[in-house]
Motif scaffolding. Structure first.
Motif, short mmCIF file in Angstrom:
data_model
loop_
_atom_site.label_atom_id
_atom_site.label_comp_id
_atom_site.label_asym_id
_atom_site.label_seq_id
_atom_site.Cartn_x
_atom_site.Cartn_y
_atom_site.Cartn_z
N UNK A 1 -63.76 -15.73 -53.14
CA UNK A 1 -64.25 -15.17 -51.59
C UNK A 1 -65.51 -15.59 -51.19
N UNK A 2 -66.41 -15.90 -51.98
CA UNK A 2 -67.83 -16.50 -51.57
C UNK A 2 -68.77 -15.10 -51.40
N UNK A 3 -68.06 -14.01 -51.86
CA UNK A 3 -68.95 -12.93 -51.54
C UNK A 3 -69.99 -12.23 -52.67
N UNK B 1 -60.90 -23.32 -48.55
CA UNK B 1 -60.64 -22.49 -49.80
C UNK B 1 -62.05 -22.46 -50.59
N UNK B 2 -62.23 -21.56 -51.36
CA UNK B 2 -63.52 -21.51 -52.06
C UNK B 2 -63.52 -21.38 -53.59
N UNK C 1 -60.33 -32.71 -53.43
CA UNK C 1 -61.01 -31.95 -52.40
C UNK C 1 -62.21 -32.10 -51.96
N UNK C 2 -62.57 -32.06 -50.66
CA UNK C 2 -63.88 -32.32 -50.29
C UNK C 2 -64.80 -31.12 -50.00
N UNK C 3 -65.90 -31.32 -50.56
CA UNK C 3 -67.08 -30.17 -50.56
C UNK C 3 -67.56 -29.96 -49.07
N UNK C 4 -67.34 -29.10 -48.39
CA UNK C 4 -67.98 -28.82 -47.02
C UNK C 4 -69.25 -27.98 -46.85
N UNK C 5 -69.23 -27.12 -47.87
CA UNK C 5 -70.50 -26.27 -47.69
C UNK C 5 -70.64 -25.69 -49.09
N UNK C 6 -71.93 -25.20 -49.27
CA UNK C 6 -72.43 -24.50 -50.57
C UNK C 6 -72.96 -23.28 -50.19
#
Length: 266
Positions: free
Chosen positions: A86-88, A100-101, A21-26
DNA sequence: AATGGGACCTGCGCGC
DNA sequence: TGCGCGCAGGTCCCAT
């Protein structure tokens, strides 16, 4: 907590979930867990990278990236990795190309997230001793023999044997019938043999169960680890010993709460 | 050199 | 009821 079985469980689940998988954001929600580099620099250093491999070293995780760097993760006591997240409510979250996170949670902010150029030369990694499954019996005997330390703190000494923490040290010593305050040099050859075998048995069984969900530990999916049903002493102060019915004792040994049976363990 | 204790943190459970 | 305190433990750091 989390110790070797819990981290191994997460490592296996991360492999299934994240390899390729590729990380697109943090998402830096509360980046105090980021150490040794600014959170912004960490974000820039991983964006666009693909997860190539997941490695466990004792209680820590290493995510090798396609750009040659590696994410170093230590969950300490209350760290959690949850996927899909969820990133929350995380401290830091990684967003992948399919949206996906992966959430990195940590109630107590002891956990660590680092971006390393060469994880093999990272000081923490270098100081680790061999892991239980890497030590042959003869090597294990040498680690124990002649040491003045009490056996329980020695089992938990990551420079001696890497991966055993407070919970599994207690369970292992109960099964080996060895009192946690015995000096290492006082153990007989027979006791060392039993101890060595029990380390293997307990850790293998705990991995098969997905670890022990006491406190905040959960598996990557959020499911509980079920080894807790096999606990004989940990967290059982005052309850009857499963062998002799003597109430389980809790003492402080080496600064840590230590559960044992004062009759069965000598 | 080996060992012990405190610091780092936060949430929970207990006792008053 | 509500508050304050102790406790949980992986690792580092300092003192002895």
């Amino acid at each position: 907590m989390p110790e070797l079985p819990e981290v191994e469980t997460i490592k296996r689940e991360l492999e299934t979930a994240l390899i390729g998988k590729k990380i697109v954001d943090v998402l830096l929600n509360n980046p105090r867990i980021v150490r040794g580099i600014s959170p912004g620099a960490l974000k820039q250093g991983v964006k666009g990278a693909v997860i190539r491999a997941i490695i466990r070293k004792a209680k820590s995780l290493i995510l090798e990236l396609s750009n040659g760097r590696a994410l170093f993760i230590h969950l300490k006591m209350t760290g959690q990795l949850v996927y899909p997240g969820t990133g929350q409510n995380s401290r830091v979250s990684f967003v992948f190309s399919g949206d996906d996170i992966l959430d990195f949670n940590d109630q107590r902010l002891f956990a660590e997230l680092r971006l390393l150029k060469d994880w093999r030369s990272f000081k923490f990694i270098q100081k680790l001793g061999l892991e239980p499954f890497e030590v042959p019996f003869t090597g294990f005997k040498k680690l124990i023999a002649g040491k003045k330390t009490k056996i329980k703190p020695l089992l938990m000494d990551q420079a001696c044997i890497a991966g055993i923490g407070n919970l599994y040290a207690a369970e292992i010593l109960f099964r080996a019938k060895i009192h946690p305050e015995r000096k290492a040099y006082s153990l007989t050859d027979g006791e060392i043999k039993v101890l060595f075998n029990e380390i293997g048995c307990v850790l293998r069984k705990a991995i098969a169960c997905g670890g022990s969900s006491v406190d905040t530990y959960v598996r990557l999916s959020g499911k509980r680890g079920e080894y807790i049903r096999y606990h004989k002493v940990y967290g059982r102060e005052g309850l009857p010993c499963c062998v002799c019915k003597t109430p389980i004792t809790r003492n402080i040994v080496g600064g840590r709460g230590t559960y044992f049976c004062r009759k069965c363990q000598t």
